[in-house]
Motif scaffolding. Structure first.
Motif, short mmCIF file in Angstrom:
data_model
loop_
_atom_site.label_atom_id
_atom_site.label_comp_id
_atom_site.label_asym_id
_atom_site.label_seq_id
_atom_site.Cartn_x
_atom_site.Cartn_y
_atom_site.Cartn_z
N ASP A 1 0.82 -1.22 0.00
CA ASP A 1 0.00 0.00 0.00
C ASP A 1 0.85 1.27 0.00
OD1 ASP A 1 -2.16 -1.57 0.03
OD2 ASP A 1 -2.55 -1.40 2.20
N SER A 2 2.12 1.13 0.44
CA SER A 2 2.97 2.34 0.49
C SER A 2 3.62 2.62 -0.86
CB SER A 2 4.05 2.17 1.56
OG SER A 2 4.87 1.08 1.21
N LEU A 3 3.40 1.74 -1.85
CA LEU A 3 4.04 1.95 -3.16
C LEU A 3 3.16 2.81 -4.06
CD1 LEU A 3 6.36 1.22 -5.13
CD2 LEU A 3 4.98 -0.71 -5.88
N ILE B 1 7.60 4.52 -9.52
CA ILE B 1 8.36 3.46 -8.84
C ILE B 1 9.86 3.72 -9.03
CG2 ILE B 1 8.75 0.97 -8.67
CD1 ILE B 1 6.02 0.55 -10.03
N PRO B 2 10.59 3.95 -7.94
CA PRO B 2 12.03 4.17 -8.09
C PRO B 2 12.72 2.88 -8.56
CG PRO B 2 11.34 4.40 -5.78
CD PRO B 2 10.16 3.91 -6.54
N LEU B 3 13.43 2.96 -9.66
CA LEU B 3 13.99 1.78 -10.31
C LEU B 3 15.03 1.06 -9.45
CD1 LEU B 3 13.78 0.25 -13.02
CD2 LEU B 3 15.76 1.57 -13.79
N GLY B 4 14.77 -0.23 -9.20
CA GLY B 4 15.76 -1.07 -8.52
C GLY B 4 15.88 -0.86 -7.02
N LYS B 5 15.03 -0.02 -6.47
CA LYS B 5 15.18 0.31 -5.03
C LYS B 5 14.05 -0.23 -4.17
CE LYS B 5 17.54 4.74 -5.47
NZ LYS B 5 17.39 6.17 -5.29
N THR B 6 13.00 -0.68 -4.82
CA THR B 6 11.84 -1.14 -4.07
C THR B 6 11.78 -2.66 -4.13
OG1 THR B 6 10.71 0.83 -4.84
CG2 THR B 6 9.33 -0.87 -3.85
N PHE B 7 11.58 -3.29 -3.00
CA PHE B 7 11.51 -4.74 -2.96
C PHE B 7 10.19 -5.16 -2.34
CE2 PHE B 7 15.88 -3.37 -3.04
CZ PHE B 7 16.33 -4.08 -4.15
N THR B 8 9.72 -6.32 -2.73
CA THR B 8 8.42 -6.78 -2.26
C THR B 8 8.54 -7.32 -0.83
OG1 THR B 8 8.76 -8.97 -3.19
CG2 THR B 8 7.70 -7.34 -4.62
N ASP B 9 7.48 -7.88 -0.31
CA ASP B 9 7.44 -8.29 1.09
C ASP B 9 8.24 -9.56 1.38
OD1 ASP B 9 5.54 -6.31 1.92
OD2 ASP B 9 3.99 -7.47 0.85
N HIS B 10 8.36 -10.43 0.37
CA HIS B 10 8.91 -11.77 0.63
C HIS B 10 10.07 -12.11 -0.29
CE1 HIS B 10 4.62 -11.82 1.77
NE2 HIS B 10 5.08 -12.45 2.83
N MET B 11 10.77 -13.17 0.08
CA MET B 11 11.80 -13.74 -0.79
C MET B 11 11.70 -15.26 -0.72
SD MET B 11 15.19 -12.97 1.49
CE MET B 11 15.29 -13.42 3.22
N GLY C 1 0.24 -9.01 -5.99
CA GLY C 1 -0.28 -7.65 -5.76
C GLY C 1 0.75 -6.57 -6.06
N TRP C 2 2.00 -6.98 -6.23
CA TRP C 2 3.08 -6.02 -6.50
C TRP C 2 3.35 -5.85 -7.99
CZ3 TRP C 2 6.09 -3.26 -2.93
CH2 TRP C 2 5.92 -3.60 -1.58
N ILE C 3 2.68 -6.62 -8.84
CA ILE C 3 2.97 -6.50 -10.28
C ILE C 3 2.30 -5.23 -10.80
CG2 ILE C 3 2.90 -7.61 -12.55
CD1 ILE C 3 2.46 -10.29 -11.16
N PRO C 4 3.07 -4.25 -11.24
CA PRO C 4 2.46 -3.00 -11.68
C PRO C 4 1.61 -3.26 -12.93
CG PRO C 4 4.84 -2.75 -11.40
CD PRO C 4 4.53 -4.21 -11.37
N PRO C 5 0.38 -2.73 -12.94
CA PRO C 5 -0.50 -3.05 -14.05
C PRO C 5 -0.27 -2.20 -15.31
CG PRO C 5 -1.66 -1.73 -12.41
CD PRO C 5 -0.28 -1.95 -11.89
N GLN C 6 0.43 -1.07 -15.17
CA GLN C 6 0.57 -0.16 -16.32
C GLN C 6 1.30 -0.81 -17.48
OE1 GLN C 6 1.54 0.46 -13.25
NE2 GLN C 6 1.13 2.56 -12.62
N GLU C 7 0.94 -0.39 -18.68
CA GLU C 7 1.60 -0.81 -19.92
C GLU C 7 3.13 -0.66 -19.78
OE1 GLU C 7 -0.28 -1.53 -22.87
OE2 GLU C 7 1.63 -2.12 -23.77
N GLY C 8 3.85 -1.67 -20.09
CA GLY C 8 5.33 -1.57 -20.06
C GLY C 8 5.93 -1.80 -18.68
N SER C 9 5.09 -1.97 -17.64
CA SER C 9 5.60 -2.22 -16.29
C SER C 9 5.66 -3.73 -16.04
CB SER C 9 4.66 -1.62 -15.24
OG SER C 9 4.46 -0.27 -15.49
#
Ligand code: PLP
Length: 352
Positions: free
Chosen positions: A16-18, A23-33, A125-133
């Motif tokens: 929810d904070s994203l 989206i800052p490239l390469g700096k944001t990571f999801t909740d799990h690994m 839920g973290w997959i950005p829906p926009q075209e090209g994302s």
């Protein structure tokens, strides 16, 4: 055999904070690994857990001797919003080829594919829906055994982390054909996606950027004559109606986008030649007006159009228009999001 991957999820997702529009490239990571350990000759304890710091012994062998390899792939969403992977079995194959070259254990393809399937399902839920994302996926393996001495490690970690990536900026790129440093020599590790290859490329890339270029165009290690590839992409030229791309020869990364683009171009009726290409040939074709288009291929941007190539005191300028490159880029991106048919069977739906 299905792998029993244990899943331990966070209580509160950070999604929810994203801001999906920024989206800052390469700096944001999801909740799990996804994490799996290699010990006593086998992969054990495959698990999905909250992403957190991993305690590392200061003698961990990857830190000293560089046994570290990785992959790069993307998850997209299809027509009905469900997650998709693009040719993940090819990343499994390449990771294992890298592992063999670096004296590391291979990861069973089924484990690799299951890990990717489960982590993407967990983080959908973290997959950005926009075209090209897309959700960028980074599977990697490194030696975490604490040991001082030169031999293959006996303990490794195979991990997958995920980072959402916004629509990439499709600016044309300016390449610098490097005549001082090399990326890969025959017999070296150029065909492996080994961390050390990228470490060795950092200084030349920074120098090229300081000269006003975007990426390095690597030439062969013996004569600085044959074109190999671009920083993180393979390269294609359209010459007099036909496409050419350097033949993989052990010193070039076997790009999955490269392979897909060769198939696509052929399906669109183009001839594609994989052969050694010299920089002098490209200069000559350019002088003769036969150099029509040039582009790089890679998972990060799919296709990056090339504006110019600097080589010694020459600048090879590419024509403004790139009709075929544009068309190939659109086709590949639309196949990835199911806006176009997938006649090659490249898309793998995530089952979860
Ligand atoms: C050195 C290098 N060459 C080529 C590529 C393109 O490979 P792919 O199309 O599999 O992303 C990459 C990116 O992974 C790379 O790092």
């Amino acid at each position: 055999m299905a792998y029993a991957i244990t899943i331990n999820t966070t209580e509160k997702s950070k999604v929810d904070s994203l801001d999906f529009n920024n989206i800052p490239l390469g700096k944001t990571f999801t909740d799990h690994m996804f994490v799996c350990d290699y010990e006593n000759g086998e992969w054990t304890n495959p698990r999905i857990e909250p992403l957190e710091l991993i305690p590392t012994h200061p003698a961990a062998m990857a830190l000293h001797y560089g046994q570290a390899i990785f992959e790069g792939m993307k998850a997209t969403v299809g027509k009905d919003g469900s997650p998709l992977l693009f040719r993940p079995e090819q990343n499994a194959r390449r990771l294992n080829e890298s592992a063999v070259r670096m004296g590391m254990p291979t990861v069973p393809e089924e484990l690799f594919l299951e890990a990717l399937d489960k982590i993407v399902a967990t983080e959908k839920g973290w997959i950005p829906p926009q075209e090209g994302s897309a959700l960028y996926l980074r599977p990697f393996m490194y030696a975490d055994e604490p040991f001082i001495g030169m031999r293959a490690a006996t303990h490794y970690k195979f991990i997958v982390i995920c980072s959402p990536a916004g629509p990439f900026f499709t600016k044309k790129i300016r390449l610098y054909a490097e005549t001082e440093y090399i990326r890969a020599a025959h017999g070296g590790t150029g065909e492996a996606k080994a961390a050390g290859n990228y470490a060795a490329a950092i200084l030349p890339t920074e120098k090229a950027k300081a000269k006003g270029f975007d990426q390095v165009l690597w030439l062969d290690a013996n004569e600085f004559k044959y074109i190999q590839e671009v920083g993180t992409m393979n390269i294609f030229f359209k010459i007099d109606g036909k496409f050419i791309t350097p033949k993989t020869d052990g010193a070039i990364l076997k790009g999955i986008t490269r392979d897909s683009v060769i198939t696509l171009l052929k399906s669109k009726g183009f001839e594609v030649e994989e052969r050694p290409i010299t920089i002098d040939e490209i200069i000559q074709f350019s002088k003769e007006g036969k150099l029509e288009e040039a582009f790089g291929t890679g998972t990060a941007v799919a296709i990056a159009m090339i504006e110019s190539i600097g080589y010694k005191d020459i600048t090879i300028e590419l024509p403004e228009a790139n009709p075929v490159s544009q068309d190939v880029m659109q086709t590949i991106n639309e196949i990835k999001t199911q806006k176009q048919e997938d006649p090659f069977g490249w898309i793998v739906p995530v089952k979860g």
